[in-house]
Scaffold this active site. Structure first.
Site: not given
Length: 296
Positions: A151, A174, A242, A245, A268, A277
């Site tokens: 990111r 994150k 983004h 990515r 994730h 995806y």
């Protein structure tokens, strides 16, 4: 006094940052939502809103708030995020959240950018840079987004401590989760070239990527550079940092990477976040079939 931060909203933001370890971006967004809700309720109810008054909130009040926000131009996706923030705030305040369905929204399928277009985009961004070291910096950042799936916030949070580079890189994503990503030789070379050319000292505990005046690089600078470059190259408006990515993920999946491995590489929390995806790859294969199959 009007305009002052509301104590409840401030406490909520502190809770998100300290106890929930949410990202600064999420803390700012949720704090702003709490302030908006409290301000709306003060006007809606005709008086100041404290914790006791907030406990009286009902479904009709939430509907009125969302209608007000939709009137300000909120899309379905943004309204759903707003409602999620409201629910989190009310739960923090110890209030049983009134039942209310959020707006239905279709989950957008990310559109990958072709490898050739990514290289062209990064080259265009670098070519437009004012100084050679800035060109090297921008190229290195974009290579990290596409070549390592970072990111933009993760790339810009890297410090001088990552040098010297090895074959892998520890990335903090994150909610302060750390993952290890492999570094392609081209990505390592790009970062090392920037480090050699940077006029600012590389300090272990300080940001690796610097702005023109030596401060931490603002992601808005990269976003604006990409926006200008995509316009000059005739690329679509969805070609964003983004999107690089997304392209990293899609291209890996297309070359046989399994979802669990991809989940780890992307950082994730759940496999469901990665499974989107598969839709991208299926759509791409369908396009290839339609364009190339003699009976399509």
């Amino acid at each position: 006094m009007a305009g002052l931060p509301h104590p409840l909203a401030t406490q909520f933001a502190a809770h998100l940052a300290r106890d929930r370890r949410r990202s600064p971006h999420t803390v700012r967004a949720y704090h702003a939502t709490a302030e908006r809700l409290l301000g709306f309720l003060a006007r809606h109810w005709g008086g100041a809103v404290d914790a006791a008054a907030l406990a009286a909130i009902g479904t009709a009040d939430l509907r009125a708030y969302l209608a007000h926000r939709r009137g300000e131009g909120l899309t379905n996706a943004s309204a759903a995020r707003e409602l999620s923030a409201v629910r989190g705030f009310l739960a923090f305040a110890g209030i049983v959240v009134p039942p209310l369905k959020g707006p239905r929204k279709a989950r957008a399928v990310p559109r990958p950018v072709s490898p050739d277009d990514i290289v062209a985009l990064a080259g265009e961004v670098a070519d437009e840079a004012r100084e050679p070291w800035i060109a090297a910096r921008d190229w290195a950042v974009l290579m990290l987004l596409y070549g390592a799936g970072l990111r933009i916030g993760e790339a810009l949070a890297l410090t001088g401590g990552i040098l010297p580079l090895g074959e892998t890189l520890a990335v903090t994503g994150k909610r302060a989760r750390t993952r290890t990503v492999p570094l392609l030789p081209q990505v390592r070379a790009a970062v090392e070239a920037y480090a050699r050319q940077s006029p600012w000292p590389i300090v272990r505990a300080e940001p690796l990527f610097r702005g023109a005046r030596g401060g931490p690089l603002d992601p808005a600078i990269i976003r604006r550079a990409v926006q200008g470059a995509r316009g000059r190259l005739g690329l679509g408006e969805r070609t964003t940092p983004h999107a690089l990515r997304h392209s990293f993920a899609t291209h890996l999946l297309g070359r046989g990477a399994d979802l669990r491995a991809l989940q780890e590489l992307l950082g994730h929390a759940s496999l469901a976040s990665t499974q989107i995806y598969t839709a991208v790859d299926a759509a791409h294969l369908l396009d290839v079939y339609r364009n190339a199959h003699p009976r399509a």
